[in-house]
Design a protein around this motif. Structure first.
Motif, PDB file in Angstrom:
ATOM      1  N   PHE A 110      45.348  -0.831  29.211  1.00  0.00           N
ATOM      2  CA  PHE A 110      45.659   0.552  29.610  1.00  0.00           C
ATOM      3  C   PHE A 110      45.936   0.794  30.961  1.00  0.00           C
ATOM      4  N   LEU A 111      46.969   1.518  31.262  1.00  0.00           N
ATOM      5  CA  LEU A 111      47.383   1.774  32.833  1.00  0.00           C
ATOM      6  C   LEU A 111      47.603   3.401  32.783  1.00  0.00           C
ATOM      7  N   ASP A 112      47.382   3.658  34.008  1.00  0.00           N
ATOM      8  CA  ASP A 112      47.740   5.208  34.445  1.00  0.00           C
ATOM      9  C   ASP A 112      49.117   5.349  34.604  1.00  0.00           C
ATOM     10  N   PRO A 113      49.600   6.219  33.873  1.00  0.00           N
ATOM     11  CA  PRO A 113      51.121   6.621  33.962  1.00  0.00           C
ATOM     12  C   PRO A 113      51.662   6.851  35.523  1.00  0.00           C
ATOM     13  N   ARG A 114      50.577   7.426  36.303  1.00  0.00           N
ATOM     14  CA  ARG A 114      51.069   7.961  37.661  1.00  0.00           C
ATOM     15  C   ARG A 114      51.056   6.819  38.588  1.00  0.00           C
ATOM     16  N   THR A 115      49.821   6.386  38.592  1.00  0.00           N
ATOM     17  CA  THR A 115      49.672   5.173  39.695  1.00  0.00           C
ATOM     18  C   THR A 115      49.843   3.723  39.292  1.00  0.00           C
ATOM     19  N   LYS A 116      50.254   3.471  37.877  1.00  0.00           N
ATOM     20  CA  LYS A 116      50.458   2.094  37.293  1.00  0.00           C
ATOM     21  C   LYS A 116      49.336   1.285  37.341  1.00  0.00           C
ATOM     22  N   LYS A 117      47.940   1.706  37.913  1.00  0.00           N
ATOM     23  CA  LYS A 117      46.986   0.975  37.892  1.00  0.00           C
ATOM     24  C   LYS A 117      46.340   0.582  36.494  1.00  0.00           C
ATOM     25  N   ILE A 118      46.011  -0.682  36.178  1.00  0.00           N
ATOM     26  CA  ILE A 118      45.665  -1.193  35.206  1.00  0.00           C
ATOM     27  C   ILE A 118      44.110  -1.300  34.853  1.00  0.00           C
ATOM     28  N   GLN A 119      43.635  -0.999  33.767  1.00  0.00           N
ATOM     29  CA  GLN A 119      42.213  -1.462  33.378  1.00  0.00           C
ATOM     30  C   GLN A 119      41.940  -2.014  32.068  1.00  0.00           C
ATOM     31  N   CYS A 120      41.075  -2.664  31.914  1.00  0.00           N
ATOM     32  CA  CYS A 120      41.021  -3.453  30.700  1.00  0.00           C
ATOM     33  C   CYS A 120      39.385  -3.370  30.034  1.00  0.00           C
ATOM     34  N   ILE A 121      39.267  -3.782  28.837  1.00  0.00           N
ATOM     35  CA  ILE A 121      38.107  -3.634  28.280  1.00  0.00           C
ATOM     36  C   ILE A 121      37.650  -5.321  28.157  1.00  0.00           C
ATOM     37  N   PHE A 122      36.277  -5.215  28.597  1.00  0.00           N
ATOM     38  CA  PHE A 122      35.466  -6.528  28.564  1.00  0.00           C
ATOM     39  C   PHE A 122      34.381  -6.168  27.620  1.00  0.00           C
ATOM     40  N   TRP A 123      34.071  -7.151  26.394  1.00  0.00           N
ATOM     41  CA  TRP A 123      33.062  -7.064  25.540  1.00  0.00           C
ATOM     42  C   TRP A 123      31.959  -7.833  26.292  1.00  0.00           C
ATOM     43  N   PRO A 124      30.860  -7.013  26.453  1.00  0.00           N
ATOM     44  CA  PRO A 124      29.753  -7.691  27.191  1.00  0.00           C
ATOM     45  C   PRO A 124      28.828  -8.348  25.899  1.00  0.00           C
ATOM     46  N   MET A 125      28.985  -9.626  25.606  1.00  0.00           N
ATOM     47  CA  MET A 125      28.263 -10.416  24.653  1.00  0.00           C
ATOM     48  C   MET A 125      28.403 -11.905  24.665  1.00  0.00           C
ATOM     49  N   VAL A 126      27.656 -12.348  23.702  1.00  0.00           N
ATOM     50  CA  VAL A 126      27.100 -13.807  24.012  1.00  0.00           C
ATOM     51  C   VAL A 126      27.504 -14.450  22.469  1.00  0.00           C
ATOM     52  N   ASN A 127      27.725 -15.455  22.224  1.00  0.00           N
ATOM     53  CA  ASN A 127      28.175 -16.348  21.151  1.00  0.00           C
ATOM     54  C   ASN A 127      29.413 -15.522  20.438  1.00  0.00           C
ATOM     55  N   ASN A 128      30.300 -15.297  21.490  1.00  0.00           N
ATOM     56  CA  ASN A 128      31.622 -14.747  20.839  1.00  0.00           C
ATOM     57  C   ASN A 128      32.306 -15.623  19.586  1.00  0.00           C
ATOM     58  N   GLN A 129      32.722 -15.163  18.704  1.00  0.00           N
ATOM     59  CA  GLN A 129      33.364 -15.754  17.556  1.00  0.00           C
ATOM     60  C   GLN A 129      34.681 -15.787  17.550  1.00  0.00           C
ATOM     61  N   ASN A 130      35.452 -14.936  18.281  1.00  0.00           N
ATOM     62  CA  ASN A 130      36.987 -15.007  18.466  1.00  0.00           C
ATOM     63  C   ASN A 130      37.174 -14.498  19.776  1.00  0.00           C
ATOM     64  N   SER A 131      37.090 -15.427  20.602  1.00  0.00           N
ATOM     65  CA  SER A 131      37.487 -15.078  22.103  1.00  0.00           C
ATOM     66  C   SER A 131      38.937 -14.914  22.169  1.00  0.00           C
ATOM     67  N   TYR A 132      39.112 -14.754  23.515  1.00  0.00           N
ATOM     68  CA  TYR A 132      40.570 -14.432  23.836  1.00  0.00           C
ATOM     69  C   TYR A 132      40.900 -15.506  24.715  1.00  0.00           C
ATOM     70  N   SER A 133      42.265 -15.882  24.908  1.00  0.00           N
ATOM     71  CA  SER A 133      42.553 -17.023  25.763  1.00  0.00           C
ATOM     72  C   SER A 133      43.635 -16.625  26.797  1.00  0.00           C
ATOM     73  N   VAL A 134      43.109 -16.762  28.053  1.00  0.00           N
ATOM     74  CA  VAL A 134      43.850 -16.121  29.201  1.00  0.00           C
ATOM     75  C   VAL A 134      45.559 -16.865  29.069  1.00  0.00           C
ATOM     76  N   HIS A 135      45.238 -18.130  29.142  1.00  0.00           N
ATOM     77  CA  HIS A 135      46.184 -18.889  28.908  1.00  0.00           C
ATOM     78  C   HIS A 135      47.212 -18.557  28.022  1.00  0.00           C
ATOM     79  N   GLU A 136      46.884 -18.405  27.001  1.00  0.00           N
ATOM     80  CA  GLU A 136      47.937 -18.017  25.757  1.00  0.00           C
ATOM     81  C   GLU A 136      48.480 -16.446  25.946  1.00  0.00           C
ATOM     82  N   PHE A 137      47.808 -15.740  26.412  1.00  0.00           N
ATOM     83  CA  PHE A 137      48.243 -14.261  26.670  1.00  0.00           C
ATOM     84  C   PHE A 137      49.183 -14.196  27.744  1.00  0.00           C
TER      85      PHE A 137
END
Length: 400
Positions: A110-137
């Motif tokens: 998500f980003l603020d339409p005025r400032t264009k600053k971006i914020q993300c969601i981080f899932w605070p968890m262990v044993n993640n069964q469906n992780s996200y790939s920084v490289h692929e993104f």
């Protein structure tokens, strides 16, 4: 990771993640996010019920990256997003957080339409069964946007070329590429201690490196000099607040501009640092400053203005006034269209207010359209980079 859902209603998004075995909450990360140790991460809450654990995040007053990229995307828009996301990934790494839990999904960034600053969601968890790939993104991101045809696309080729040639992926080398594409040519490259601490630790200065080959930290470049603990003071050109270090204002989120050299020297003298040199990245071109220097001469960039591209002639029209009028009568307008009788004498204004942009129709004979829809008379309608504007039968594309 269990089933993730995104619900949208008016000006609010609700993102939920239902955990499945053997996934579990990471209390340390949950507490750190709740306390705001990383301001680019959106707070999350946990709900424990009969059906298991759900992590939920509510977002208001922001737009998704997917929505932001529905318009034509300029170099400034694309690389500005990538630059911020790289910084968020590196901030997570610095705080020993598993970056594969960072929700790198265009619908949940998500980003603020005025400032264009971006914020993300981080899932605070262990044993993640469906992780996200920084490289692929980052590799796939360019394929989800439509780039404006009015710019040189060599930067896109270099961006894609990185992923064809660079193995394995490194967030540090990728950050270097992004800096170069942004025009921030870097010299004196080396790894420096960042000077900041992970969450949960007391605030302490970064240890000084010793010797010619010592390295420390997780920064993109590798200076072979000891790093000073003095951080550069910067001033926000948007809200006027002074900040120490960082690339974005802690008050409003806008990009920071270094203060003039004489003010920095005064700040140094007040700290008792004497002639100790600066570390970190600066935008000053002075030879007596050490650390990573972004070339470019003057400390302050020339102002840039939003602009229109007139589709019929491909003319670029700079919107260089807070109230910019378009019509067919030269003495009334900032930009006049003399060869089209369908245009009214004072057809419409483009307004700039607090880094947001609007268009207002002045009761024109043949109307004003934004993205194919006629706008009401004398009502300000917000426009964004890539918005298609039609005055009567004259078409323009607006860019920031």
């Amino acid at each position: 990771m269990g089933r993730t859902t995104i619900e949208q209603s008016e000006n609010q998004y609700v993102v939920m993640n239902k955990l499945t075995k053997p996934e579990a909450i990471n209390e340390r990360e949950l507490d750190a996010i709740a306390r705001g140790f990383i301001d680019s991460l959106i707070p999350v809450q946990t709900e424990i019920g009969k059906k298991g654990i759900v992590i939920k995040s509510s977002v208001e007053g922001m737009m998704s990256l997917k929505s932001y990229f529905t318009s034509l995307v300029s170099k400034k828009m694309f690389l500005g997003v990538v630059d911020q996301l790289v910084a968020i990934v590196k901030e997570c790494e610095k705080n020993h957080m598993n970056v594969s839990n960072l929700m790198l999904d265009e619908e949940a960034i998500f980003l603020d339409p005025r400032t264009k600053k971006i914020q993300c969601i981080f899932w605070p968890m262990v044993n993640n069964q469906n992780s996200y790939s920084v490289h692929e993104f980052f590799k796939e991101l360019p394929f989800s946007v439509v780039f404006t045809k009015h710019e040189d696309h060599e930067y896109v080729s270099r961006y894609l070329g990185y992923f064809r040639e660079q193995t394995p992926f490194s967030i540090n080398s990728f950050e270097k590429l992004v800096y170069e594409l942004l025009g921030k040519k870097v010299e004196n490259k080396s790894y420096l201690p960042s000077g900041s601490t992970s969450f949960g630790e007391r605030s302490v200065s970064a240890p000084k490196t010793t010797g010619a080959t010592g390295t420390s930290g997780n920064i993109a470049y590798n200076p072979l000099r000891p790093a000073s603990t003095v951080q550069q003071t910067k001033v926000c050109s948007t809200c006027g607040q002074e900040c120490v270090g960082g690339r974005f204002c802690s008050n409003c989120g806008s990009a920071l501009t270094p203060m003039p050299k004489e003010k920095d020297e005064k700040a140094l003298n007040q700290t008792g640092a004497g002639t100790q040199s600066y570390s970190g990245t600066t935008l000053l071109g002075a030879e007596d400053y050490s650390g990573t220097t972004v070339l470019g001469g003057d400390a302050f960039e020339e102002p840039t203005y939003p602009y229109l591209i007139r589709e019929k002639t491909q003319e670029k029209v700079s919107v260089d006034k807070p109230s910019f009028r378009i019509g067919k009568e030269s003495k009334f307008c900032d930009y006049f269209i003399s060869n089209n009788n369908a245009i009214s004498r004072s057809h419409a204004d483009i307004l700039t207010k607090d880094h947001r942009y609007y268009i207002i129709d002045h009761n024109s004979t043949n109307k004003t359209y934004v993205d194919g829809k006629v706008i009401p008379v004398e009502i300000q309608v917000e426009i964004f980079s890539g918005s298609k504007i039609k005055l009567a039968n004259e078409e323009f594309v607006f860019y920031v």
